[in-house]
Design a protein around this motif. Structure first.
Motif, PDB file in Angstrom:
ATOM      1  N   ALA A 166      44.099  38.112  37.793  1.00  0.00           N
ATOM      2  CA  ALA A 166      45.063  38.986  38.421  1.00  0.00           C
ATOM      3  C   ALA A 166      44.589  40.253  38.737  1.00  0.00           C
ATOM      4  CB  ALA A 166      46.184  39.292  37.356  1.00  0.00           C
TER       5      ALA A 166
ATOM      6  N   MET B  18      52.355  32.064  34.272  1.00  0.00           N
ATOM      7  CA  MET B  18      52.346  33.081  33.293  1.00  0.00           C
ATOM      8  C   MET B  18      53.366  33.117  32.615  1.00  0.00           C
ATOM      9  SD  MET B  18      50.583  35.590  31.815  1.00  0.00           S
ATOM     10  CE  MET B  18      49.246  36.237  32.602  1.00  0.00           C
TER      11      MET B  18
ATOM     12  N   ASP C  22      45.414  36.548  33.049  1.00  0.00           N
ATOM     13  CA  ASP C  22      45.265  37.956  33.481  1.00  0.00           C
ATOM     14  C   ASP C  22      43.938  38.238  34.017  1.00  0.00           C
ATOM     15  OD1 ASP C  22      47.627  39.359  32.684  1.00  0.00           O
ATOM     16  OD2 ASP C  22      47.049  39.185  30.573  1.00  0.00           O
ATOM     17  N   SER C  23      42.943  37.130  33.688  1.00  0.00           N
ATOM     18  CA  SER C  23      41.521  37.521  33.959  1.00  0.00           C
ATOM     19  C   SER C  23      41.478  37.404  35.709  1.00  0.00           C
ATOM     20  CB  SER C  23      40.463  36.693  33.427  1.00  0.00           C
ATOM     21  OG  SER C  23      40.739  35.277  33.696  1.00  0.00           O
TER      22      SER C  23
ATOM     23  N   TYR D 207      46.510  38.020  41.643  1.00  0.00           N
ATOM     24  CA  TYR D 207      46.210  36.590  42.186  1.00  0.00           C
ATOM     25  C   TYR D 207      46.785  36.422  43.468  1.00  0.00           C
ATOM     26  CZ  TYR D 207      45.286  31.787  42.181  1.00  0.00           C
ATOM     27  OH  TYR D 207      45.318  30.152  42.835  1.00  0.00           O
TER      28      TYR D 207
ATOM     29  N   ARG E  88      53.497  32.657  28.455  1.00  0.00           N
ATOM     30  CA  ARG E  88      54.129  33.905  27.677  1.00  0.00           C
ATOM     31  C   ARG E  88      55.227  33.202  26.681  1.00  0.00           C
ATOM     32  NH1 ARG E  88      53.990  38.582  32.197  1.00  0.00           N
ATOM     33  NH2 ARG E  88      51.907  39.292  31.620  1.00  0.00           N
TER      34      ARG E  88
ATOM     35  N   TRP F  50      51.244  31.159  40.122  1.00  0.00           N
ATOM     36  CA  TRP F  50      50.704  32.027  39.062  1.00  0.00           C
ATOM     37  C   TRP F  50      51.797  32.664  38.316  1.00  0.00           C
ATOM     38  CZ3 TRP F  50      51.085  37.058  37.243  1.00  0.00           C
ATOM     39  CH2 TRP F  50      50.088  37.416  36.518  1.00  0.00           C
TER      40      TRP F  50
ATOM     41  N   ILE G  88      47.295  33.174  28.604  1.00  0.00           N
ATOM     42  CA  ILE G  88      47.621  34.508  28.975  1.00  0.00           C
ATOM     43  C   ILE G  88      46.445  35.082  29.633  1.00  0.00           C
ATOM     44  CG2 ILE G  88      48.546  36.687  28.192  1.00  0.00           C
ATOM     45  CD1 ILE G  88      50.740  35.107  26.240  1.00  0.00           C
ATOM     46  N   ARG G  89      45.248  35.084  28.573  1.00  0.00           N
ATOM     47  CA  ARG G  89      44.119  35.766  28.637  1.00  0.00           C
ATOM     48  C   ARG G  89      43.485  35.238  29.946  1.00  0.00           C
ATOM     49  NH1 ARG G  89      42.649  34.871  24.430  1.00  0.00           N
ATOM     50  NH2 ARG G  89      41.229  33.085  24.646  1.00  0.00           N
TER      51      ARG G  89
END
Length: 377
Positions: free
Chosen positions: A220, A201, A217-218, A222, A205, A197, A213-214
């Protein structure tokens, strides 16, 4: 001069035949023609050899294996595929080309996967898809292989999820093995997930990929805590990890390998149609449990150890496996890095895979006297 003339005549005849074929529409025209070509190319004609697929009764259900060997006096190499459900038999025509010249190679479609899925009622098999049952199946298959081919010891090669089965088997039954070969070895699944993960990420980035990224993040934080990861979260992580090349180096996914299933001479049309349905069942029933696996307690093996790791593997963290390898004790151990590979290293670098098996595994069998005589080669 007469001999030269006869060769010229033959060359003209061959050229004429090739030109005639070239004027026809190029083939193959369908799957049946393509499969026939591949089957003929890999056909085993050696008198000491064997080429067959067969159905065995393992763990109370019918399970399918393929066996390929140019000489049955060579050592047995049993392949435990990954996934769960990512069968190796239907793509072995490509990635395992040449293995049968040096080993008796057994490919096995595990419970709930591939040909084995099609051979049974899924509703009956589904409740039996547990990690414990899969371990028992693997042990039963090794017993069958040793008895059938008259071998005191065999090689076991486990890839990804199959490496968890394989390393556990090596820990429990070292007396059955010449060596254990771990490919994309699983050790601490949760730590592997966390590192995967984080790497994904980082790539998202760097690429300024806002959707990735979205999504990341959803889910996390993780792989934190003791609860099994939801399958939907795992698949979302894998979507982007694969996209950035963490499963197949510099490729957005492993579809290049999956597509080779369609050309398998070991699979019927119906088995090809069902292969991904089978994988979905295996993933649904097993994946969350598999990703709680932790084999860090394995500090010592009583059989020889060989690891093949893809330098760019973030699907099942190669660094986690390498850290474990550095500390584990074994009668002998060897780590081979595949520099142009990620998780699918046998398909990504098939030549190096074969060469590594010949260099590091086969000599162990040679020292044990478990190979065909040199005069047979």
């Amino acid at each position: 001069m007469a001999r030269k003339g006869s060769w010229l005549t033959l060359a003209v005849l061959l050229l004429g035949s090739i030109q005639a074929q070239a004027q026809e529409a190029p083939g193959p025209h369908d799957r049946a023609e393509a499969v026939k070509i591949i089957a003929e190319l890999r056909k085993i004609v050696a008198p000491e050899g064997l080429e067959r697929t067969e159905k065995l009764r393992i763990g109370g259900i019918d399970q399918w294996v393929s066996v390929r060997s140019r000489d049955l006096r060579n050592p047995v190499l049993l392949v435990l595929h990954g996934g769960p459900g990512w069968v190796a038999m239907p793509t072995s025509w490509y990635f395992a080309h040449g293995w049968d010249e040096f080993f008796t190679v057994i490919q096995w479609d595990q419970r709930g996967a591939g040909k084995t899925y099609v051979a049974n009622d899924p509703a009956t098999v589904a409740p039996t898809l547990t990690v414990e049952r899969m371990h028992a199946d693997a042990e039963e298959l090794v017993k069958w292989a040793r008895k059938t081919f008259g071998k005191e010891k065999i090689f076991v090669l486990g890839h990804s999820w199959g490496s968890i089965l394989g390393l556990t088997l090596a820990e429990r039954h070292p007396e059955w093995l010449h060596a254990y070969i771990g490919v994309a070895q699983g050790i601490d699944a949760r730590e592997s997930e966390r590192r995967g993960w984080a790497w994904t990420m980082e790539q998202a980035r760097a690429a300024k990929n806002e959707e990735a990224i979205r999504d990341l993040d959803s889910i996390a934080p993780y792989a934190v805590g003791e609860k099994p990861l939801p399958v939907k979260d795992i698949l979302l992580q894998r979507r982007w990890l694969n996209f950035f090349g963490g499963a197949a180096y510099r490729r957005p996914d492993a579809s290049f390998e999956g597509a080779a299933v369609n050309l398998s001479p070991d699979y019927t049309d119906e088995e090809v149609r069902q292969v991904w349905t089978a994988q979905e069942l295996s993933v649904e029933r097993l994946l969350s449990a598999v990703l709680t696996a932790d084999l860090q307690h394995v500090k010592r093996l009583k059989t020889q150890l060989i690891l093949f790791l893809g330098r760019h593997d973030y699907n099942l963290s190669a660094t986690v496996a390498a850290e474990w390898f550095a500390s584990v004790k074994a009668p002998s151990k060897q780590l081979v890095w595949f520099e142009q590979s990620a998780h699918e290293l046998m398909a990504e670098e098939p030549g190096k895979a074969l060469l590594s098996l010949i260099r590091h595994a086969r000599p162990i069998a040679e020292r044990a006297g478990d190979v065909a005589p040199a005069s047979a080669r």
